[in-house]
Design an enzyme around this catalytic site. Structure first.
Site, PDB file in Angstrom:
ATOM      1  N   LYS A   9    -121.232 -75.084  26.930  1.00  0.00           N
ATOM      2  CA  LYS A   9    -119.921 -75.423  26.754  1.00  0.00           C
ATOM      3  C   LYS A   9    -119.682 -76.642  27.595  1.00  0.00           C
ATOM      4  O   LYS A   9    -120.304 -77.059  28.533  1.00  0.00           O
ATOM      5  CB  LYS A   9    -118.885 -74.455  26.713  1.00  0.00           C
ATOM      6  CG  LYS A   9    -118.819 -73.238  25.629  1.00  0.00           C
ATOM      7  CD  LYS A   9    -118.094 -72.205  25.927  1.00  0.00           C
ATOM      8  CE  LYS A   9    -118.437 -71.145  24.973  1.00  0.00           C
ATOM      9  NZ  LYS A   9    -117.311 -69.951  25.219  1.00  0.00           N
ATOM     10  N   TYR A  49    -115.316 -71.914  14.555  1.00  0.00           N
ATOM     11  CA  TYR A  49    -114.374 -70.853  15.193  1.00  0.00           C
ATOM     12  C   TYR A  49    -113.626 -70.132  14.106  1.00  0.00           C
ATOM     13  O   TYR A  49    -112.351 -69.761  14.376  1.00  0.00           O
ATOM     14  CB  TYR A  49    -113.440 -71.153  16.301  1.00  0.00           C
ATOM     15  CG  TYR A  49    -114.175 -71.640  17.742  1.00  0.00           C
ATOM     16  CD1 TYR A  49    -115.037 -70.328  18.184  1.00  0.00           C
ATOM     17  CD2 TYR A  49    -114.125 -72.584  18.321  1.00  0.00           C
ATOM     18  CE1 TYR A  49    -115.642 -70.364  19.383  1.00  0.00           C
ATOM     19  CE2 TYR A  49    -115.069 -72.895  19.415  1.00  0.00           C
ATOM     20  CZ  TYR A  49    -115.700 -71.737  19.933  1.00  0.00           C
ATOM     21  OH  TYR A  49    -116.218 -72.098  21.264  1.00  0.00           O
ATOM     22  N   PHE A  57    -105.364 -67.730  20.166  1.00  0.00           N
ATOM     23  CA  PHE A  57    -106.038 -68.527  21.119  1.00  0.00           C
ATOM     24  C   PHE A  57    -106.797 -69.445  20.366  1.00  0.00           C
ATOM     25  O   PHE A  57    -107.631 -70.414  20.939  1.00  0.00           O
ATOM     26  CB  PHE A  57    -106.782 -67.645  21.960  1.00  0.00           C
ATOM     27  CG  PHE A  57    -107.675 -66.583  21.224  1.00  0.00           C
ATOM     28  CD1 PHE A  57    -108.932 -66.964  20.738  1.00  0.00           C
ATOM     29  CD2 PHE A  57    -107.474 -65.445  20.930  1.00  0.00           C
ATOM     30  CE1 PHE A  57    -109.748 -66.270  19.956  1.00  0.00           C
ATOM     31  CE2 PHE A  57    -108.227 -64.424  20.376  1.00  0.00           C
ATOM     32  CZ  PHE A  57    -109.321 -64.849  19.690  1.00  0.00           C
ATOM     33  N   ARG A  86    -128.006 -62.855  24.656  1.00  0.00           N
ATOM     34  CA  ARG A  86    -126.221 -62.217  24.679  1.00  0.00           C
ATOM     35  C   ARG A  86    -126.479 -61.509  26.042  1.00  0.00           C
ATOM     36  O   ARG A  86    -125.556 -61.617  26.947  1.00  0.00           O
ATOM     37  CB  ARG A  86    -125.975 -61.447  23.497  1.00  0.00           C
ATOM     38  CG  ARG A  86    -125.982 -62.161  22.241  1.00  0.00           C
ATOM     39  CD  ARG A  86    -124.728 -63.010  22.288  1.00  0.00           C
ATOM     40  NE  ARG A  86    -123.394 -62.137  22.165  1.00  0.00           N
ATOM     41  CZ  ARG A  86    -122.217 -62.306  22.028  1.00  0.00           C
ATOM     42  NH1 ARG A  86    -122.007 -63.753  21.682  1.00  0.00           N
ATOM     43  NH2 ARG A  86    -121.146 -61.735  21.914  1.00  0.00           N
ATOM     44  N   THR A  92    -118.273 -61.691  28.306  1.00  0.00           N
ATOM     45  CA  THR A  92    -117.450 -62.814  28.176  1.00  0.00           C
ATOM     46  C   THR A  92    -116.562 -63.378  29.314  1.00  0.00           C
ATOM     47  O   THR A  92    -116.394 -64.581  29.919  1.00  0.00           O
ATOM     48  CB  THR A  92    -116.355 -62.532  26.905  1.00  0.00           C
ATOM     49  OG1 THR A  92    -117.059 -62.311  25.729  1.00  0.00           O
ATOM     50  CG2 THR A  92    -115.737 -64.093  26.628  1.00  0.00           C
ATOM     51  N   ARG A 103    -123.075 -65.665  33.230  1.00  0.00           N
ATOM     52  CA  ARG A 103    -121.588 -65.869  33.430  1.00  0.00           C
ATOM     53  C   ARG A 103    -121.118 -65.005  34.886  1.00  0.00           C
ATOM     54  O   ARG A 103    -120.377 -65.596  35.500  1.00  0.00           O
ATOM     55  CB  ARG A 103    -120.903 -65.236  32.371  1.00  0.00           C
ATOM     56  CG  ARG A 103    -120.762 -65.886  31.271  1.00  0.00           C
ATOM     57  CD  ARG A 103    -120.154 -65.234  29.970  1.00  0.00           C
ATOM     58  NE  ARG A 103    -120.067 -66.213  28.931  1.00  0.00           N
ATOM     59  CZ  ARG A 103    -120.050 -65.625  27.537  1.00  0.00           C
ATOM     60  NH1 ARG A 103    -120.231 -64.476  27.441  1.00  0.00           N
ATOM     61  NH2 ARG A 103    -119.912 -66.457  26.517  1.00  0.00           N
ATOM     62  N   ASN A 113    -116.250 -69.970  30.008  1.00  0.00           N
ATOM     63  CA  ASN A 113    -117.040 -69.075  30.515  1.00  0.00           C
ATOM     64  C   ASN A 113    -118.460 -69.704  30.213  1.00  0.00           C
ATOM     65  O   ASN A 113    -119.617 -68.809  30.105  1.00  0.00           O
ATOM     66  CB  ASN A 113    -116.979 -67.888  29.773  1.00  0.00           C
ATOM     67  CG  ASN A 113    -117.107 -67.949  28.210  1.00  0.00           C
ATOM     68  OD1 ASN A 113    -117.384 -68.805  27.557  1.00  0.00           O
ATOM     69  ND2 ASN A 113    -116.485 -66.884  27.653  1.00  0.00           N
ATOM     70  N   HIS A 116    -121.882 -70.223  24.863  1.00  0.00           N
ATOM     71  CA  HIS A 116    -121.865 -69.335  23.452  1.00  0.00           C
ATOM     72  C   HIS A 116    -123.253 -68.888  23.064  1.00  0.00           C
ATOM     73  O   HIS A 116    -124.020 -69.747  23.300  1.00  0.00           O
ATOM     74  CB  HIS A 116    -121.187 -70.227  22.702  1.00  0.00           C
ATOM     75  CG  HIS A 116    -121.177 -69.827  20.985  1.00  0.00           C
ATOM     76  ND1 HIS A 116    -120.485 -68.623  20.621  1.00  0.00           N
ATOM     77  CD2 HIS A 116    -122.083 -69.866  20.043  1.00  0.00           C
ATOM     78  CE1 HIS A 116    -120.894 -68.431  19.487  1.00  0.00           C
ATOM     79  NE2 HIS A 116    -122.096 -69.112  19.117  1.00  0.00           N
ATOM     80  N   GLU A 127    -124.829 -70.807  12.400  1.00  0.00           N
ATOM     81  CA  GLU A 127    -124.635 -71.687  13.530  1.00  0.00           C
ATOM     82  C   GLU A 127    -125.771 -72.824  13.407  1.00  0.00           C
ATOM     83  O   GLU A 127    -125.128 -73.976  13.608  1.00  0.00           O
ATOM     84  CB  GLU A 127    -124.252 -71.019  14.714  1.00  0.00           C
ATOM     85  CG  GLU A 127    -123.101 -70.207  14.860  1.00  0.00           C
ATOM     86  CD  GLU A 127    -122.862 -69.074  15.832  1.00  0.00           C
ATOM     87  OE1 GLU A 127    -121.903 -68.609  16.148  1.00  0.00           O
ATOM     88  OE2 GLU A 127    -124.037 -68.976  16.730  1.00  0.00           O
TER      89      GLU A 127
END
Length: 136
Positions: A9, A49, A57, A86, A92, A103, A113, A116, A127
């Site tokens: 990100k 999203y 949010f 993951r 998260t 993270r 964070n 993704h 995706e």
């Protein structure tokens, strides 16, 4: 071979952490088969999203992911690569992430964070088709 999708990100790009993040996947013998530094446009972010559109949010997610360049990547590995990725990402919220995860080691805030990752094979396919249509 299986594949999954990640986004380093804007905070990861801004903090100069993309190389470190991608290197962690490579050290696990996962292969980066496609990558592109790209500023995600609003329409694509809203589609990405879409499951959160009615949540309070949602707007913050879209604003954050579109504020600057992100590194988009397709990662290939053995069966259920998405699960490996993951696990490597961690929880998260970086404060709750296990030591040694991306993270936990590099994250600062819940809302920023770093990364993704697809949460299933189906999500990865969706995706990849959204961000790398030539690969679907």
């Amino acid at each position: 071979m299986d594949r999954t999708f990640i986004i380093c990100k804007p905070d990861a790009v801004e903090r100069g952490l993309v190389g470190e993040i991608l290197a962690r996947f490579e050290r696990r013998s996962l292969r980066i088969t496609s990558a592109e530094l790209r500023t995600i446009d609003r329409a694509t972010a809203e589609q990405h999203y879409g499951e959160h559109v009615a949540k309070p949010f949602f707007e913050g997610l879209v604003e954050f992911i579109t504020r600057g360049p992100s590194m988009l990547a397709v990662i290939e590995g053995p069966e259920d690569t998405w699960q490996v990725v993951r696990t490597m990402m961690g929880a998260t919220n970086p404060r709750n992430a296990a030591p040694g995860t991306i993270r936990a080691d590099l994250g600062i805030e819940f809302t920023e964070n770093l990364i993704h990752g697809s949460d299933s094979t189906e999500a990865a396919d969706r995706e990849i088709a959204l961000f790398f249509p030539e690969m679907s």
